[in-house]
Scaffold this motif. Structure first.
Motif, PDB file in Angstrom:
ATOM      1  N   ARG A 174       0.827  -1.210   0.000  1.00 38.40           N
ATOM      2  CA  ARG A 174       0.000   0.000   0.000  1.00 38.40           C
ATOM      3  C   ARG A 174       0.862   1.262   0.000  1.00 38.40           C
ATOM      4  O   ARG A 174       0.541   2.249  -0.659  1.00 38.40           O
ATOM      5  CB  ARG A 174      -0.913  -0.007   1.226  1.00 38.40           C
ATOM      6  N   TYR A 177       2.155   1.838  -3.450  1.00 37.37           N
ATOM      7  CA  TYR A 177       1.062   2.252  -4.329  1.00 37.37           C
ATOM      8  C   TYR A 177       0.742   3.736  -4.121  1.00 37.37           C
ATOM      9  O   TYR A 177       0.475   4.462  -5.077  1.00 37.37           O
ATOM     10  CB  TYR A 177      -0.169   1.401  -4.071  1.00 37.37           C
ATOM     11  N   ALA A 181       1.116   6.762  -6.973  1.00 37.24           N
ATOM     12  CA  ALA A 181       0.037   7.675  -7.333  1.00 37.24           C
ATOM     13  C   ALA A 181       0.460   9.131  -7.167  1.00 37.24           C
ATOM     14  O   ALA A 181       0.143   9.988  -7.994  1.00 37.24           O
ATOM     15  CB  ALA A 181      -1.200   7.379  -6.494  1.00 37.24           C
ATOM     16  N   GLY A 187       4.326   2.210 -12.871  1.00 35.84           N
ATOM     17  CA  GLY A 187       4.087   0.979 -12.122  1.00 35.84           C
ATOM     18  C   GLY A 187       5.104   0.831 -11.014  1.00 35.84           C
ATOM     19  O   GLY A 187       5.941   1.716 -10.786  1.00 35.84           O
ATOM     20  N   ARG A 207      -3.995  -3.934  -9.654  1.00 36.58           N
ATOM     21  CA  ARG A 207      -3.213  -2.704  -9.617  1.00 36.58           C
ATOM     22  C   ARG A 207      -1.890  -2.932 -10.347  1.00 36.58           C
ATOM     23  O   ARG A 207      -1.448  -4.065 -10.493  1.00 36.58           O
ATOM     24  CB  ARG A 207      -2.965  -2.258  -8.165  1.00 36.58           C
ATOM     25  N   ASN A 208      -1.268  -1.856 -10.765  1.00 34.29           N
ATOM     26  CA  ASN A 208      -0.058  -1.959 -11.575  1.00 34.29           C
ATOM     27  C   ASN A 208       1.173  -2.141 -10.695  1.00 34.29           C
ATOM     28  O   ASN A 208       2.151  -1.400 -10.793  1.00 34.29           O
ATOM     29  CB  ASN A 208       0.091  -0.710 -12.454  1.00 34.29           C
ATOM     30  N   LEU A 240      -0.447  -7.813 -14.469  1.00 38.21           N
ATOM     31  CA  LEU A 240      -1.837  -7.565 -14.107  1.00 38.21           C
ATOM     32  C   LEU A 240      -2.764  -8.430 -14.956  1.00 38.21           C
ATOM     33  O   LEU A 240      -3.695  -9.050 -14.449  1.00 38.21           O
ATOM     34  CB  LEU A 240      -2.157  -6.085 -14.309  1.00 38.21           C
TER      35      LEU A 240
END
Length: 299
Positions: A174, A177, A181, A187, A207-208, A240
């Protein structure tokens, strides 16, 4: 992963320079000496223009520049030469790490190395796939990202976890990720010498983000060494699509089906009893044996 201790500004500059190719450091050493030696030349009266306070200010400015250049004309090239040596040594170390792991018989070869060696190994493995690799060591502004991979116009973040006894959990995935973002990365990869929890695998699906455990990293290095060519590019977008297949999901669940040790919380391995009343039967044993002797019955 462990983080570097607090360093001085000179050490930070040296570490930054050592990330460059060794030949670039040599060029910088020559250029810095030429430029600074010219600035360190004795001050001539004709170099000072102005009257009164303006002349005094110009003299002080020249004196400061002259003093700094006098020291810098030797210090800057020396630092560049040291950085060149470090860069060449790191290049040699990367090659030796890859060669050593590729000649090993199992992924256990990843267990004995330090977090720094593991990070170098991961970076070199992606470098062999055609990526340009920037090593941050988790100390950069990207929230714990250890490596940045560049290929074309795409940027990927990598987190390295040199953990064997414990599985990498969903919190780490997380975190990566969120950084992806925030920074607009294409990725990301989370690479560990151990395994991932079921929650981490589930979160990565859709998710990538690609999760690379110890056996997979070992196989990737072995395949490149055996064929003498770079392994095929491993793109999170491809992973993915693969993860959405039913058979891939089943494999992922099977890999994460191992329970955690009831004593220390480490991952467990399926083993076969060799003696006693239960000889020939399977059971779960702690992966840190003989440090921990925790067991579970195999269902």
């Amino acid at each position: 992963m462990a983080r570097r201790k607090k360093t001085s500004p000179l050490e930070d500059i040296l570490d930054l320079l050592s990330l460059l190719p060794w030949w670039v450091c040599l060029v910088l050493a020559a250029v810095s000496y030429i430029v600074l030696s010219n600035l360190a030349a004795p001050i001539k009266p004709s170099d000072i223009q102005g009257q009164g306070g303006a002349m005094v200010g110009a003299m002080m400015q020249k004196a400061v520049i002259h003093g700094l250049a006098t020291i810098g004309q030797y210090l800057a090239p020396l630092m560049c030469l040291i950085a060149a040596a470090i860069s060449a040594w790191r290049r040699k170390q990367r090659r030796e790490l890859i060669a050593g792991v590729s000649q090993a018989e199992s992924s256990d070869a990843l267990d004995g190395m330090s977090w720094r060696e593991f990070e170098i190994l991961v970076g070199e493995s992606y470098r062999q796939q055609g990526y340009r690799v920037a090593e941050l060591g988790g100390a950069g502004p990207d929230g714990g990202v250890d490596l940045v991979l560049i290929k074309g116009n795409e940027k990927f973040f990598v987190q390295c976890k040199q953990w064997k006894a414990y599985k990498v959990g969903v919190t780490t995935v997380r975190e990566l990720y969120g950084v992806m973002a925030a920074k607009g990365a294409t990725g990301g990869f989370v690479v560990t010498s151990g395994r991932f929890t079921a929650d981490a695998v589930e979160f990565a699906q859709g998710r990538n983000i690609e999760l690379v455990d110890g056996p997979r990293l070992f196989a990737m290095i072995q395949r490149a060494r055996r064929t003498g060519t770079s392994p095929p590019q491993s793109n999170p977008a491809d992973s993915l699509a693969l993860a959405q297949r039913p058979e891939a999901t089943a494999i992922a669940k099977a890999e994460t089906a191992a329970p955690d040790c009831p004593r220390c919380g480490a991952s467990m391995q399926l083993r076969t009893a060799r003696q006693g009343a239960n000889a020939g039967s399977n059971f779960w044993g702690c992966s840190t044996y003989p440090k921990c002797r925790g067991t579970r019955a195999a269902g």
